[in-house]
Write an enzyme that holds these catalytic residues in place. Structure first.
Site, PDB file in Angstrom:
ATOM      1  N   HIS A   1       0.843  -1.211   0.000  1.00 51.58           N
ATOM      2  CA  HIS A   1       0.000   0.000   0.000  1.00 51.58           C
ATOM      3  C   HIS A   1       0.871   1.251   0.000  1.00 51.58           C
ATOM      4  O   HIS A   1       0.575   2.225  -0.696  1.00 51.58           O
ATOM      5  CB  HIS A   1      -0.895   0.037   1.254  1.00 51.58           C
ATOM      6  CG  HIS A   1      -1.917  -1.044   1.332  1.00 51.58           C
ATOM      7  ND1 HIS A   1      -2.068  -1.838   2.448  1.00 51.58           N
ATOM      8  CD2 HIS A   1      -2.859  -1.466   0.464  1.00 51.58           C
ATOM      9  CE1 HIS A   1      -3.067  -2.698   2.253  1.00 51.58           C
ATOM     10  NE2 HIS A   1      -3.561  -2.497   1.062  1.00 51.58           N
TER      11      HIS A   1
ATOM     12  N   LYS B   1     -15.998  -8.440   3.694  1.00 49.20           N
ATOM     13  CA  LYS B   1     -14.907  -8.779   4.606  1.00 49.20           C
ATOM     14  C   LYS B   1     -15.249  -8.478   6.054  1.00 49.20           C
ATOM     15  O   LYS B   1     -16.011  -7.555   6.334  1.00 49.20           O
ATOM     16  CB  LYS B   1     -13.645  -7.991   4.216  1.00 49.20           C
ATOM     17  CG  LYS B   1     -13.036  -8.467   2.912  1.00 49.20           C
ATOM     18  CD  LYS B   1     -11.787  -7.690   2.584  1.00 49.20           C
ATOM     19  CE  LYS B   1     -11.145  -8.217   1.311  1.00 49.20           C
ATOM     20  NZ  LYS B   1     -10.006  -7.393   0.899  1.00 49.20           N
TER      21      LYS B   1
ATOM     22  N   ARG C   1      -2.355  -5.945  -8.483  1.00 52.94           N
ATOM     23  CA  ARG C   1      -1.229  -6.854  -8.238  1.00 52.94           C
ATOM     24  C   ARG C   1      -1.118  -7.922  -9.300  1.00 52.94           C
ATOM     25  O   ARG C   1      -0.080  -8.160  -9.855  1.00 52.94           O
ATOM     26  CB  ARG C   1      -1.377  -7.527  -6.872  1.00 52.94           C
ATOM     27  CG  ARG C   1      -1.142  -6.581  -5.721  1.00 52.94           C
ATOM     28  CD  ARG C   1      -1.595  -7.200  -4.444  1.00 52.94           C
ATOM     29  NE  ARG C   1      -3.002  -7.583  -4.536  1.00 52.94           N
ATOM     30  CZ  ARG C   1      -3.621  -8.340  -3.680  1.00 52.94           C
ATOM     31  NH1 ARG C   1      -2.981  -8.839  -2.656  1.00 52.94           N
ATOM     32  NH2 ARG C   1      -4.905  -8.624  -3.834  1.00 52.94           N
TER      33      ARG C   1
ATOM     34  N   SER D   1      -2.870  -7.963   2.919  1.00 51.30           N
ATOM     35  CA  SER D   1      -3.089  -7.770   4.357  1.00 51.30           C
ATOM     36  C   SER D   1      -3.348  -9.106   5.038  1.00 51.30           C
ATOM     37  O   SER D   1      -2.940  -9.315   6.179  1.00 51.30           O
ATOM     38  CB  SER D   1      -4.271  -6.818   4.580  1.00 51.30           C
ATOM     39  OG  SER D   1      -3.983  -5.568   4.016  1.00 51.30           O
TER      40      SER D   1
HETATM   41  N1  COA Z   1       0.170  -4.157  -2.317  1.00 48.94           N
HETATM   42  C1  COA Z   1      -0.100  -5.196  -1.521  1.00 48.94           C
HETATM   43  N2  COA Z   1      -1.351  -5.592  -1.234  1.00 48.94           N
HETATM   44  C2  COA Z   1      -2.359  -4.916  -1.763  1.00 48.94           C
HETATM   45  C3  COA Z   1      -2.145  -3.828  -2.607  1.00 48.94           C
HETATM   46  C4  COA Z   1      -0.809  -3.447  -2.872  1.00 48.94           C
HETATM   47  N3  COA Z   1      -0.532  -2.428  -3.660  1.00 48.94           N
HETATM   48  N4  COA Z   1      -3.331  -3.373  -3.010  1.00 48.94           N
HETATM   49  C5  COA Z   1      -4.253  -4.149  -2.446  1.00 48.94           C
HETATM   50  N5  COA Z   1      -3.679  -5.078  -1.687  1.00 48.94           N
HETATM   51  C6  COA Z   1      -4.352  -6.129  -0.942  1.00 48.94           C
HETATM   52  C7  COA Z   1      -4.986  -5.668   0.327  1.00 48.94           C
HETATM   53  O1  COA Z   1      -4.094  -5.747   1.410  1.00 48.94           O
HETATM   54  C8  COA Z   1      -6.145  -6.617   0.443  1.00 48.94           C
HETATM   55  O2  COA Z   1      -5.680  -7.819   1.002  1.00 48.94           O
HETATM   56  P1  COA Z   1      -6.659  -8.836   1.763  1.00 48.94           P
HETATM   57  O3  COA Z   1      -7.751  -9.211   0.814  1.00 48.94           O
HETATM   58  O4  COA Z   1      -5.742  -9.943   2.074  1.00 48.94           O
HETATM   59  O5  COA Z   1      -7.170  -8.125   2.989  1.00 48.94           O
HETATM   60  C9  COA Z   1      -6.559  -6.904  -0.994  1.00 48.94           C
HETATM   61  O6  COA Z   1      -5.416  -6.588  -1.753  1.00 48.94           O
HETATM   62  C10 COA Z   1      -7.686  -6.043  -1.468  1.00 48.94           C
HETATM   63  O7  COA Z   1      -7.415  -4.746  -1.051  1.00 48.94           O
HETATM   64  P2  COA Z   1      -8.223  -3.421  -1.244  1.00 48.94           P
HETATM   65  O8  COA Z   1      -7.864  -2.744  -2.490  1.00 48.94           O
HETATM   66  O9  COA Z   1      -8.038  -2.648   0.003  1.00 48.94           O
HETATM   67  O10 COA Z   1      -9.642  -3.853  -1.513  1.00 48.94           O
HETATM   68  P3  COA Z   1     -10.732  -4.201  -0.517  1.00 48.94           P
HETATM   69  O11 COA Z   1     -11.510  -5.218  -1.220  1.00 48.94           O
HETATM   70  O12 COA Z   1     -10.250  -4.559   0.814  1.00 48.94           O
HETATM   71  O13 COA Z   1     -11.467  -2.790  -0.408  1.00 48.94           O
HETATM   72  C11 COA Z   1     -13.008  -1.074  -1.075  1.00 48.94           C
HETATM   73  C12 COA Z   1     -12.265  -2.350  -1.439  1.00 48.94           C
HETATM   74  C13 COA Z   1     -13.057  -0.826   0.431  1.00 48.94           C
HETATM   75  C14 COA Z   1     -12.306   0.046  -1.767  1.00 48.94           C
HETATM   76  C15 COA Z   1     -14.425  -1.292  -1.652  1.00 48.94           C
HETATM   77  O14 COA Z   1     -15.026  -2.398  -1.018  1.00 48.94           O
HETATM   78  C16 COA Z   1     -15.287  -0.071  -1.500  1.00 48.94           C
HETATM   79  O15 COA Z   1     -15.211   0.827  -2.313  1.00 48.94           O
HETATM   80  N6  COA Z   1     -16.119  -0.040  -0.440  1.00 48.94           N
HETATM   81  C17 COA Z   1     -17.033   1.064  -0.159  1.00 48.94           C
HETATM   82  C18 COA Z   1     -18.469   0.698  -0.545  1.00 48.94           C
HETATM   83  C19 COA Z   1     -18.639   0.804  -2.028  1.00 48.94           C
HETATM   84  O16 COA Z   1     -18.582   1.882  -2.598  1.00 48.94           O
HETATM   85  N7  COA Z   1     -18.844  -0.353  -2.667  1.00 48.94           N
HETATM   86  C20 COA Z   1     -18.927  -0.385  -4.100  1.00 48.94           C
HETATM   87  C21 COA Z   1     -20.297  -0.244  -4.598  1.00 48.94           C
HETATM   88  S1  COA Z   1     -21.362  -1.566  -4.088  1.00 48.94           S
END
Ligand code: COA
Length: 160
Positions: free
Chosen positions: A17, A41, A90, A128
């Protein structure tokens, strides 16, 4: 003023990140890191803990802000007056979900762009959940999490 938002769960923040944060902060005037709720999640760290870890990792960075929000990303974009969503990609496995999110957000507001950055190769295997699994089992996490955050992450699992 170009305001970008980097959204995610950050449960907890990793060096992967941080790489995206560093690079994104160089191409906008202000980068807002948005700790959001992913309904699919069940986070290990509370919203407050995730924000605190990010703030600890970042220290004082004049054009970076960390905020949390419990609604839709697109609504948060409007609250902030932001124009662009930054996401890290990724592997191919990230693509389908990210494409769906980007198209959905575009449908909801055509003026908001989603920009993808390729995650640095050395963090392409990192997530994560990998960090959580290592910490839970007392394995070293320092190489994977920002400086100064490992102790707080171990503490969550009652480890040193
Ligand atoms: N390097 C290493 N790991 C990374 C990374 C990077 N550059 N980018 C992402 N990751 C990992 C994260 O650690 C996470 O790991 P995990 O699944 O083991 O916990 C995974 O990739 C996904 O990460 P992230 O990009 O944070 O996505 P997320 O699915 O956790 O979050 C939101 C997505 C929160 C942005 C999304 O759900 C959201 O927009 N929520 C708000 C509600 C909404 O608007 N929903 C959409 C309309 S219904």
């Amino acid at each position: 003023m170009k305001i970008f938002v980097y959204p995610g769960s950050f449960d907890p923040v990793t060096r992967g990140h941080m790489d995206i944060i560093d690079r994104a902060s160089r191409i906008c005037d202000k980068l807002i890191i948005a700790v959001l709720v992913n309904n699919a999640k069940n986070p290990q760290f509370s919203m407050e803990e995730r924000v605190a870890l990010l703030r600890q990792a970042l220290g004082e960075r004049p054009n970076i802000e960390v905020r949390s929000f419990s609604g839709l990303l697109i609504d948060f974009m409007h609250v902030c007056g932001a124009t662009t969503i930054i996401k890290g990609l990724r592997a191919v496995s990230d693509f389908e979900y990210e494409l769906q999110m980007a198209l959905l957000n575009k449908q909801m507001d055509p003026d908001i762009e989603t920009m993808f950055m390729m995650t640095a190769i050395q963090w392409s295997y990192l997530s994560s959940s990998v960090v959580r699994e290592l910490a839970r089992n007392g394995a070293p996490i320092d190489p994977y999490v920002p400086d100064g955050t490992a102790e707080a992450i171990y503490a969550k699992y009652g480890k040193k």
